[in-house]
Scaffold this motif. Structure first.
Motif, mmCIF file in Angstrom:
data_model
loop_
_atom_site.group_PDB
_atom_site.id
_atom_site.type_symbol
_atom_site.label_atom_id
_atom_site.label_comp_id
_atom_site.label_asym_id
_atom_site.label_seq_id
_atom_site.Cartn_x
_atom_site.Cartn_y
_atom_site.Cartn_z
ATOM 1 N N ALA A 43 30.913 15.422 -19.939
ATOM 2 C CA ALA A 43 29.777 15.609 -19.036
ATOM 3 C C ALA A 43 29.311 14.249 -18.520
ATOM 4 N N CYS A 44 28.826 14.211 -17.315
ATOM 5 C CA CYS A 44 28.179 13.036 -16.730
ATOM 6 C C CYS A 44 29.004 11.754 -16.860
ATOM 7 N N PRO A 45 30.206 11.709 -16.324
ATOM 8 C CA PRO A 45 31.049 10.520 -16.453
ATOM 9 C C PRO A 45 30.330 9.239 -16.015
ATOM 10 N N GLY A 46 30.370 8.222 -16.871
ATOM 11 C CA GLY A 46 29.780 6.928 -16.562
ATOM 12 C C GLY A 46 28.275 6.852 -16.602
ATOM 13 N N ASP A 47 27.593 7.949 -16.944
ATOM 14 C CA ASP A 47 26.129 8.022 -16.912
ATOM 15 C C ASP A 47 25.584 8.150 -18.342
ATOM 16 N N LEU A 48 25.172 7.043 -18.932
ATOM 17 C CA LEU A 48 24.700 7.053 -20.314
ATOM 18 C C LEU A 48 23.457 7.923 -20.484
ATOM 19 N N TYR A 49 22.527 7.849 -19.546
ATOM 20 C CA TYR A 49 21.322 8.680 -19.601
ATOM 21 C C TYR A 49 21.702 10.169 -19.607
ATOM 22 N N GLY A 50 22.533 10.581 -18.670
ATOM 23 C CA GLY A 50 22.954 11.975 -18.577
ATOM 24 C C GLY A 50 23.745 12.418 -19.799
ATOM 25 N N GLN A 51 24.635 11.556 -20.304
ATOM 26 C CA GLN A 51 25.404 11.899 -21.498
ATOM 27 C C GLN A 51 24.494 12.053 -22.712
ATOM 28 N N MET A 83 25.990 -1.522 -26.422
ATOM 29 C CA MET A 83 24.552 -1.649 -26.657
ATOM 30 C C MET A 83 23.798 -2.141 -25.416
ATOM 31 N N LYS A 84 24.515 -2.705 -24.445
ATOM 32 C CA LYS A 84 23.850 -3.191 -23.228
ATOM 33 C C LYS A 84 23.101 -2.077 -22.506
ATOM 34 N N ARG A 98 9.547 13.273 -27.002
ATOM 35 C CA ARG A 98 8.265 12.644 -26.659
ATOM 36 C C ARG A 98 7.216 12.714 -27.772
ATOM 37 N N ASP A 99 6.858 13.881 -28.236
ATOM 38 C CA ASP A 99 5.804 14.025 -29.241
ATOM 39 C C ASP A 99 6.336 14.254 -30.651
ATOM 40 N N ILE A 100 7.636 14.474 -30.792
ATOM 41 C CA ILE A 100 8.232 14.753 -32.108
ATOM 42 C C ILE A 100 8.503 13.445 -32.849
ATOM 43 N N ARG A 101 9.042 12.491 -32.147
ATOM 44 C CA ARG A 101 9.293 11.137 -32.634
ATOM 45 C C ARG A 101 9.996 11.090 -33.997
ATOM 46 N N PRO A 102 11.243 11.579 -34.064
ATOM 47 C CA PRO A 102 11.976 11.521 -35.332
ATOM 48 C C PRO A 102 12.318 10.074 -35.700
ATOM 49 N N ALA A 103 12.606 9.860 -36.965
ATOM 50 C CA ALA A 103 13.178 8.572 -37.365
ATOM 51 C C ALA A 103 14.499 8.443 -36.621
ATOM 52 N N SER A 104 14.814 7.243 -36.135
ATOM 53 C CA SER A 104 16.013 7.111 -35.313
ATOM 54 C C SER A 104 16.630 5.731 -35.474
ATOM 55 N N THR A 105 17.947 5.702 -35.351
ATOM 56 C CA THR A 105 18.698 4.458 -35.398
ATOM 57 C C THR A 105 19.652 4.420 -34.214
ATOM 58 N N PHE A 106 19.727 3.283 -33.544
ATOM 59 C CA PHE A 106 20.689 3.057 -32.476
ATOM 60 C C PHE A 106 21.687 2.020 -32.979
ATOM 61 N N ILE A 107 22.969 2.357 -32.923
ATOM 62 C CA ILE A 107 24.000 1.419 -33.347
ATOM 63 C C ILE A 107 25.112 1.384 -32.302
#
Length: 128
Positions: A43-51, A83-84, A98-107
């Motif tokens: 889905a959404c080739p090249g689109d990080l937001y959409g993916q 990561m860029k 938005r209001d749920i705000r789970p614990a999250s990690t980006f790697i």
């Protein structure tokens, strides 16, 4: 405790031997979820937001199919090819949770199974 397997019907599930999600008691674990289009393929080739939004939609369906809701998601792990672009993934994640705000990690990862996947996301939920 009962163990419930949730399948999305993706071709990789039987090949690799995993479930989209597993529920044991109140706990739901959602496997690494790639941006697969509804009819298959990426889905959404090249689109990080959409993916990222596509991954989160698949995760939400898996949690729903396991008897939970979006607000039960308490942890996410966002794995990025580069990561860029983290801000695009973070924007999608922030809008979705938005209001749920789970614990999250980006790697950053070296490579996903499909080189076109810019993101893959895991999630955990607890249903009260």
């Amino acid at each position: 405790m009962e163990r419930r397997l949730v399948s999305s019907g993706a071709v990789y599930e039987p090949q690799i031997g995993f479930s989209r999600a597993v529920r044991v008691g109140p706990h739901i674990a959602v496997s690494g979820t790639a941006p697969i289009a509804p009819g298959g393929g990426g889905a959404c080739p090249g689109d990080l937001y959409g993916q990222t939004l596509r991954c989160l939609a698949i995760i939400e369906k898996a949690v729903n199919d396991a008897g939970g809701k979006r607000e039960h998601i308490m942890r996410t792990r966002v794995m990025l090819k580069d990561m860029k672009g983290w801000e695009d993934a973070a924007r999608a994640h922030g809008e979705f949770f938005r209001d749920i705000r789970p614990a999250s990690t980006f790697i950053q990862i070296v490579q996903a199974i499909d080189p076109a996947w810019l993101v893959e996301i895991e999630a955990d939920a607890i249903v009260a």
